[in-house]
Design a protein around this motif. Sequence first.
Motif, PDB file in Angstrom:
ATOM      1  N   PHE A  21      -7.101 -16.251  -1.299  1.00  0.00           N
ATOM      2  CA  PHE A  21      -6.619 -15.806  -0.240  1.00  0.00           C
ATOM      3  C   PHE A  21      -5.564 -14.790  -0.229  1.00  0.00           C
ATOM      4  O   PHE A  21      -5.255 -13.586   0.556  1.00  0.00           O
ATOM      5  N   LYS A  22      -4.586 -15.016  -1.012  1.00  0.00           N
ATOM      6  CA  LYS A  22      -3.487 -14.257  -1.365  1.00  0.00           C
ATOM      7  C   LYS A  22      -3.802 -12.637  -1.779  1.00  0.00           C
ATOM      8  O   LYS A  22      -3.417 -11.660  -1.333  1.00  0.00           O
ATOM      9  N   LYS A  23      -4.882 -12.609  -2.602  1.00  0.00           N
ATOM     10  CA  LYS A  23      -5.311 -11.422  -3.175  1.00  0.00           C
ATOM     11  C   LYS A  23      -6.215 -10.748  -1.924  1.00  0.00           C
ATOM     12  O   LYS A  23      -5.811  -9.507  -1.926  1.00  0.00           O
ATOM     13  N   GLU A  24      -6.833 -11.309  -1.102  1.00  0.00           N
ATOM     14  CA  GLU A  24      -7.169 -10.770  -0.205  1.00  0.00           C
ATOM     15  C   GLU A  24      -6.315 -10.181   0.878  1.00  0.00           C
ATOM     16  O   GLU A  24      -6.636  -8.980   1.435  1.00  0.00           O
ATOM     17  N   GLN A  25      -5.173 -10.989   1.082  1.00  0.00           N
ATOM     18  CA  GLN A  25      -4.227 -10.594   2.161  1.00  0.00           C
ATOM     19  C   GLN A  25      -3.621  -9.204   1.448  1.00  0.00           C
ATOM     20  O   GLN A  25      -3.276  -8.428   2.236  1.00  0.00           O
ATOM     21  N   PHE A  26      -3.423  -9.159   0.308  1.00  0.00           N
ATOM     22  CA  PHE A  26      -2.569  -8.103  -0.362  1.00  0.00           C
ATOM     23  C   PHE A  26      -3.613  -6.800  -0.278  1.00  0.00           C
ATOM     24  O   PHE A  26      -3.112  -5.782   0.395  1.00  0.00           O
ATOM     25  N   ASN A  27      -4.878  -6.979  -0.455  1.00  0.00           N
ATOM     26  CA  ASN A  27      -5.969  -5.694  -0.211  1.00  0.00           C
ATOM     27  C   ASN A  27      -6.052  -5.407   1.305  1.00  0.00           C
ATOM     28  O   ASN A  27      -6.033  -4.219   1.519  1.00  0.00           O
ATOM     29  N   LEU A  28      -5.979  -6.433   2.149  1.00  0.00           N
ATOM     30  CA  LEU A  28      -5.994  -5.940   3.415  1.00  0.00           C
ATOM     31  C   LEU A  28      -4.772  -5.329   3.880  1.00  0.00           C
ATOM     32  O   LEU A  28      -4.753  -4.351   4.881  1.00  0.00           O
ATOM     33  N   ARG A  29      -3.536  -5.602   3.447  1.00  0.00           N
ATOM     34  CA  ARG A  29      -2.274  -4.898   3.722  1.00  0.00           C
ATOM     35  C   ARG A  29      -2.311  -3.411   3.465  1.00  0.00           C
ATOM     36  O   ARG A  29      -2.251  -2.559   4.227  1.00  0.00           O
ATOM     37  N   PHE A  30      -2.997  -3.037   2.284  1.00  0.00           N
ATOM     38  CA  PHE A  30      -3.188  -1.903   1.652  1.00  0.00           C
ATOM     39  C   PHE A  30      -4.291  -0.979   2.434  1.00  0.00           C
ATOM     40  O   PHE A  30      -4.130   0.198   2.807  1.00  0.00           O
ATOM     41  N   GLN A  31      -5.538  -1.664   2.815  1.00  0.00           N
ATOM     42  CA  GLN A  31      -6.426  -1.017   3.800  1.00  0.00           C
ATOM     43  C   GLN A  31      -5.837  -0.730   5.100  1.00  0.00           C
ATOM     44  O   GLN A  31      -6.204   0.252   5.560  1.00  0.00           O
ATOM     45  N   LYS A  32      -4.749  -1.656   5.496  1.00  0.00           N
ATOM     46  CA  LYS A  32      -4.360  -1.373   6.689  1.00  0.00           C
ATOM     47  C   LYS A  32      -3.464  -0.060   6.745  1.00  0.00           C
ATOM     48  O   LYS A  32      -3.230   1.048   7.648  1.00  0.00           O
ATOM     49  N   ILE A  33      -2.727   0.287   5.639  1.00  0.00           N
ATOM     50  CA  ILE A  33      -1.765   1.287   5.497  1.00  0.00           C
ATOM     51  C   ILE A  33      -2.627   2.703   5.381  1.00  0.00           C
ATOM     52  O   ILE A  33      -2.312   3.712   5.844  1.00  0.00           O
ATOM     53  N   ASN A  34      -3.734   2.432   4.732  1.00  0.00           N
ATOM     54  CA  ASN A  34      -4.730   3.606   4.471  1.00  0.00           C
ATOM     55  C   ASN A  34      -5.843   4.126   5.735  1.00  0.00           C
ATOM     56  O   ASN A  34      -6.573   4.564   5.614  1.00  0.00           O
ATOM     57  N   SER A  35      -5.720   2.822   6.985  1.00  0.00           N
ATOM     58  CA  SER A  35      -6.659   3.049   8.009  1.00  0.00           C
ATOM     59  C   SER A  35      -7.851   2.586   7.561  1.00  0.00           C
ATOM     60  O   SER A  35      -8.848   3.368   8.142  1.00  0.00           O
ATOM     61  N   GLN A  36      -8.143   1.893   6.641  1.00  0.00           N
ATOM     62  CA  GLN A  36      -9.528   1.499   6.299  1.00  0.00           C
ATOM     63  C   GLN A  36      -9.816   0.177   6.586  1.00  0.00           C
ATOM     64  O   GLN A  36     -11.011  -0.263   6.296  1.00  0.00           O
ATOM     65  N   VAL A  37      -9.205  -0.618   7.392  1.00  0.00           N
ATOM     66  CA  VAL A  37      -9.527  -1.882   7.903  1.00  0.00           C
ATOM     67  C   VAL A  37     -10.652  -1.815   8.712  1.00  0.00           C
ATOM     68  O   VAL A  37     -10.567  -1.141   9.748  1.00  0.00           O
ATOM     69  N   LYS A  38     -11.770  -2.761   8.564  1.00  0.00           N
ATOM     70  CA  LYS A  38     -12.982  -2.743   9.031  1.00  0.00           C
ATOM     71  C   LYS A  38     -12.791  -3.865  10.387  1.00  0.00           C
ATOM     72  O   LYS A  38     -13.233  -3.694  11.566  1.00  0.00           O
TER      73      LYS A  38
END
Length: 70
Positions: A21-38
């Motif tokens: 879950f921590k790895k997923e949270q980290f990845n989601l944070r970067f996706q948010k920065i790059n506007s890639q969050v689905k």
Amino acid sequence: MKTSEIKKLSITQLKKELNSFKKEQFNLRFQKINSQVKNTSRQKIVRRSIAKIKTFLNLRKDEIKWQKKS
């Protein structure tokens, strides 16, 4: 992750889930920065799942301490 599912897991399994879950949270944070969050609500779910797992890990550790004292 539901609370009933978390209760059934052992300490090692909880630690593995926490790590994933921590790895997923980290990845989601970067996706948010790059506007890639689905799925924007996923961040909230992951954050709360981490909190639930940490809570149950602490409860299990306390139970072990109390058993050793008795």
